[in-house]
Design a protein around this motif. Structure first.
Motif, PDB file in Angstrom:
ATOM      1  N   GLY A 120       0.410  -1.577   0.405  1.00 30.26           N
ATOM      2  CA  GLY A 120       0.018   0.424  -0.443  1.00 30.26           C
ATOM      3  C   GLY A 120       1.110   0.916  -0.228  1.00 30.26           C
ATOM      4  O   GLY A 120       1.832   0.945   0.379  1.00 30.26           O
ATOM      5  N   ASP A 168       0.362   3.336   2.098  1.00 26.98           N
ATOM      6  CA  ASP A 168       0.485   3.916   3.397  1.00 26.98           C
ATOM      7  C   ASP A 168       2.041   4.079   4.001  1.00 26.98           C
ATOM      8  O   ASP A 168       2.671   4.247   4.502  1.00 26.98           O
ATOM      9  CB  ASP A 168      -0.705   3.030   4.071  1.00 26.98           C
ATOM     10  N   TYR A 187      -5.860  14.149   3.499  1.00 26.30           N
ATOM     11  CA  TYR A 187      -5.620  12.611   3.600  1.00 26.30           C
ATOM     12  C   TYR A 187      -5.112  12.091   5.202  1.00 26.30           C
ATOM     13  O   TYR A 187      -3.780  12.926   5.437  1.00 26.30           O
ATOM     14  CB  TYR A 187      -4.153  11.796   3.050  1.00 26.30           C
ATOM     15  N   TYR A 221      -0.841  10.748   6.449  1.00 27.66           N
ATOM     16  CA  TYR A 221       0.307  11.797   7.327  1.00 27.66           C
ATOM     17  C   TYR A 221      -0.008  12.320   8.421  1.00 27.66           C
ATOM     18  O   TYR A 221       1.371  11.771   8.928  1.00 27.66           O
ATOM     19  CB  TYR A 221       0.815  12.980   6.397  1.00 27.66           C
ATOM     20  N   CYS A 258      -1.300  16.334  -1.445  1.00 27.10           N
ATOM     21  CA  CYS A 258      -2.572  15.773  -1.389  1.00 27.10           C
ATOM     22  C   CYS A 258      -2.991  15.790  -3.070  1.00 27.10           C
ATOM     23  O   CYS A 258      -3.727  17.056  -2.983  1.00 27.10           O
ATOM     24  CB  CYS A 258      -3.281  15.433  -0.812  1.00 27.10           C
ATOM     25  N   ASN A 302      -7.453  14.738  -0.796  1.00 27.88           N
ATOM     26  CA  ASN A 302      -8.681  13.974   0.395  1.00 27.88           C
ATOM     27  C   ASN A 302      -9.060  14.463   0.802  1.00 27.88           C
ATOM     28  O   ASN A 302      -8.163  14.612   1.988  1.00 27.88           O
ATOM     29  CB  ASN A 302      -8.233  12.689   0.168  1.00 27.88           C
ATOM     30  N   ASP A 344       1.024  13.238  -3.589  1.00 27.22           N
ATOM     31  CA  ASP A 344      -0.098  11.685  -2.998  1.00 27.22           C
ATOM     32  C   ASP A 344      -0.520  11.947  -3.785  1.00 27.22           C
ATOM     33  O   ASP A 344      -1.696  12.644  -4.005  1.00 27.22           O
ATOM     34  CB  ASP A 344      -0.746  11.811  -1.821  1.00 27.22           C
ATOM     35  N   ALA A 387      -3.195   9.595  -5.330  1.00 23.95           N
ATOM     36  CA  ALA A 387      -3.689   8.568  -5.179  1.00 23.95           C
ATOM     37  C   ALA A 387      -5.018   8.231  -6.802  1.00 23.95           C
ATOM     38  O   ALA A 387      -5.689   7.118  -6.949  1.00 23.95           O
ATOM     39  CB  ALA A 387      -4.533   7.835  -3.635  1.00 23.95           C
ATOM     40  N   TYR A 388      -5.380   9.096  -6.205  1.00 27.36           N
ATOM     41  CA  TYR A 388      -6.448   9.195  -7.507  1.00 27.36           C
ATOM     42  C   TYR A 388      -6.670  10.065  -8.711  1.00 27.36           C
ATOM     43  O   TYR A 388      -7.162  10.551  -9.338  1.00 27.36           O
ATOM     44  CB  TYR A 388      -7.707  10.357  -6.762  1.00 27.36           C
ATOM     45  N   THR A 423      -0.778   4.095  -6.390  1.00 24.44           N
ATOM     46  CA  THR A 423      -1.502   3.102  -5.892  1.00 24.44           C
ATOM     47  C   THR A 423      -2.636   2.944  -6.847  1.00 24.44           C
ATOM     48  O   THR A 423      -3.330   2.862  -7.585  1.00 24.44           O
ATOM     49  CB  THR A 423      -2.241   3.289  -4.649  1.00 24.44           C
ATOM     50  N   SER A 440      -4.613   0.929  -5.639  1.00 24.75           N
ATOM     51  CA  SER A 440      -6.315   0.407  -4.534  1.00 24.75           C
ATOM     52  C   SER A 440      -7.288   1.466  -5.065  1.00 24.75           C
ATOM     53  O   SER A 440      -8.082   0.974  -4.690  1.00 24.75           O
ATOM     54  CB  SER A 440      -6.028   1.416  -2.815  1.00 24.75           C
ATOM     55  N   LYS A 441      -6.975   2.218  -5.982  1.00 28.76           N
ATOM     56  CA  LYS A 441      -8.256   3.522  -6.169  1.00 28.76           C
ATOM     57  C   LYS A 441      -8.677   2.761  -7.569  1.00 28.76           C
ATOM     58  O   LYS A 441      -9.275   1.929  -7.871  1.00 28.76           O
ATOM     59  CB  LYS A 441      -7.866   4.494  -6.877  1.00 28.76           C
ATOM     60  N   VAL A 445      -1.526  -2.336  -3.140  1.00 29.94           N
ATOM     61  CA  VAL A 445       0.349  -2.452  -3.621  1.00 29.94           C
ATOM     62  C   VAL A 445       0.502  -0.594  -3.534  1.00 29.94           C
ATOM     63  O   VAL A 445      -0.548   0.000  -4.138  1.00 29.94           O
ATOM     64  CB  VAL A 445       0.232  -2.951  -5.022  1.00 29.94           C
ATOM     65  N   GLY A 446       1.682  -0.384  -3.273  1.00 31.31           N
ATOM     66  CA  GLY A 446       1.480   0.759  -3.314  1.00 31.31           C
ATOM     67  C   GLY A 446       2.508   1.612  -3.922  1.00 31.31           C
ATOM     68  O   GLY A 446       3.612   0.365  -3.556  1.00 31.31           O
TER      69      GLY A 446
HETATM   70  C1  LIG Z   1      -6.587   5.689  -0.122  1.00 28.65           C
HETATM   71  C2  LIG Z   1      -5.717   7.056  -0.983  1.00 28.65           C
HETATM   72  C3  LIG Z   1      -4.533   6.260  -0.665  1.00 28.65           C
HETATM   73  C4  LIG Z   1      -4.307   4.537  -0.820  1.00 28.65           C
HETATM   74  O1  LIG Z   1      -3.538   3.728  -0.151  1.00 28.65           O
HETATM   75  P1  LIG Z   1      -2.964   2.774  -0.313  1.00 28.65           P
HETATM   76  O2  LIG Z   1      -1.932   2.796   1.332  1.00 28.65           O
HETATM   77  O3  LIG Z   1      -1.975   2.623  -1.686  1.00 28.65           O
HETATM   78  O4  LIG Z   1      -4.624   1.612  -0.031  1.00 28.65           O
HETATM   79  C5  LIG Z   1      -3.384   6.990  -0.523  1.00 28.65           C
HETATM   80  N1  LIG Z   1      -3.514   8.597  -0.098  1.00 28.65           N
HETATM   81  C6  LIG Z   1      -4.870   9.073   0.176  1.00 28.65           C
HETATM   82  C7  LIG Z   1      -4.799  10.053  -0.491  1.00 28.65           C
HETATM   83  C8  LIG Z   1      -5.941   7.940  -0.327  1.00 28.65           C
HETATM   84  O5  LIG Z   1      -6.925   8.514  -0.317  1.00 28.65           O
END
Ligand SMILES: *Cc1c(COP(=O)(O)O)cnc(C)c1O
Length: 354
Positions: free
Chosen positions: A80, A82, A107, A110, A151, A155, A180, A182-183, A207, A209-210, A219-220
């Protein structure tokens, strides 16, 4: 002051001798592996999980490098993103001494990762339109600030940050600037990965994840100068990305059709949901979004959140965050899920009248 990686890194990390696994020490293709105390008879399940995974994820990195136009040496893969956030803080910030800077509302990880590592957090609020307040960031940084976390798209606010502002901060700050993304697949503007070559202090997080639809896989990615990546590799747990995760991620990356199709559907639904929510009486504002969620200001965030929960629809109440008063963060779902959400909010409004 100019950016100087060696001066920025904690002494104990610079001088650390990392764990060296047997599999990394052996160069070339071996015939028989009797070095890692694995069960040579095999696993009780389908794939070859009795063997430790590649600690440096060479095949996966090769594919990610090709997709993003970077060298594999500029990629870190984590459990991830994270994990990358946590490792960056541990590499650069001395507990009880150094600090990171964030731009709230943003987010929460951090701040949590810093807290776990006994690292202080300085805040430079986003401005009224949720843009970076560059002068505020630059005056909030102090000599012990090691990392600035940005970010984009942010988020929970959903907006992209200005590339000009990010560049200005990266140029003026002699520490690490983490962006960051992620999106980023849902955004109308491209990634900052293209700017890595010119900026040795820039780290871009992405990431699976999205948009890739693999949040359960963990996996990040971190893209950065090869010297920063080397530090991440030095401190990471040797086998931080499982064999199952590496194989599945590779399979996903080799076929971006699902990504493209679901991003397209999400963007169409984001537009439809924005319009439908804007028409509702209890909705005061739907903020513009470059992500797969909407920040929505309503008359009574807690009340609506509770009502939706009673209908077993879960959204995120962000009204506790300064700058997000009376705001819910709503993920864009499937066409049918969004229909049900809108219907439920209409019923909520009716229930208020009676
Ligand atoms: C969802 C998200 C992540 C993703 O974290 P993972 O650990 O890769 O799932 C990272 N940064 C932000 C701002 C997010 O909203």
């Amino acid at each position: 002051m100019a950016f100087e990686l060696n001066r920025l890194v904690r002494d104990n990390i610079r001088t650390l001798t990392p764990y060296s696994s047997a599999r990394v020490e052996h160069v070339g293709d071996a015939r028989i592996y009797l070095d890692a105390n694995e069960n040579a008879f095999g696993p009780p399940v389908g794939i070859r999980l009795n063997r430790y995974p590649d600690p440096l994820q060479a095949s996966l990195k090769e594919r990610i490098a090709a997709v993003n136009g970077v060298d594999p040496s500029q990629i870190f893969i984590g459990n991830g993103s994270d994990e990358a956030i946590d490792l960056l803080i541990r590499i650069f910030c001395r507990p009880g001494v150094d600090n990171i800077l964030t731009c709230p509302p943003t987010y929460g990880m951090y701040e949590v990762a810093a807290g776990i590592n006994d690292v202080a957090v300085k805040h430079a609020r986003l401005d009224e339109g949720f843009g970076i307040d560059v002068p505020r960031v630059l005056t909030t940084i102090d000599p012990n600030t090691k990392i600035v976390f940005l970010c984009s798209p942010n988020n929970p606010t959903g907006n992209l940050l200005s590339h000009v502002s990010i560049r200005t901060i990266a140029d003026a700050f002699d520490g690490i600037v983490v962006v960051d993304e992620a999106y980023i697949h849902y955004a109308s503007r491209g990634s900052l990965v293209a700017e890595l070559a010119a900026r040795p202090n820039l780290v871009v997080l992405q990431t699976l994840s999205k948009a890739w639809g693999l949040a359960g896989l963990r996996v990040g990615l971190a893209f950065a100068d090869a010297d920063v990546i080397e530090l991440l590799n030095k401190v990471k747990p040797p086998y931080n990305v499982s064999e199952a995760a590496q194989e599945t991620a590779l399979e996903a990356l080799n076929d971006p059709r699902h990504l493209n199709e679901t991003v397209k559907r999400t963007l169409a639904e984001r537009k439809r949901l924005t319009e439908a929510l804007s028409d509702l009486v209890c909705v005061e504002r739907v903020y513009p979004s470059d992500a797969n969620f909407l920040l929505v200001r309503v008359a009574d965030a807690r009340g609506l959140h509770r009502y939706l929960a009673s209908k077993r629809i879960v959204v995120r109440d962000r009204s506790g965050l300064s700058g997000c008063e009376q705001c819910l963060r709503i993920t864009v779902g499937t066409e049918q899920e969004n229909d049900e959400l809108i219907l439920a909010i209409e019923n909520y409004e009716k229930s208020l009248i009676h």
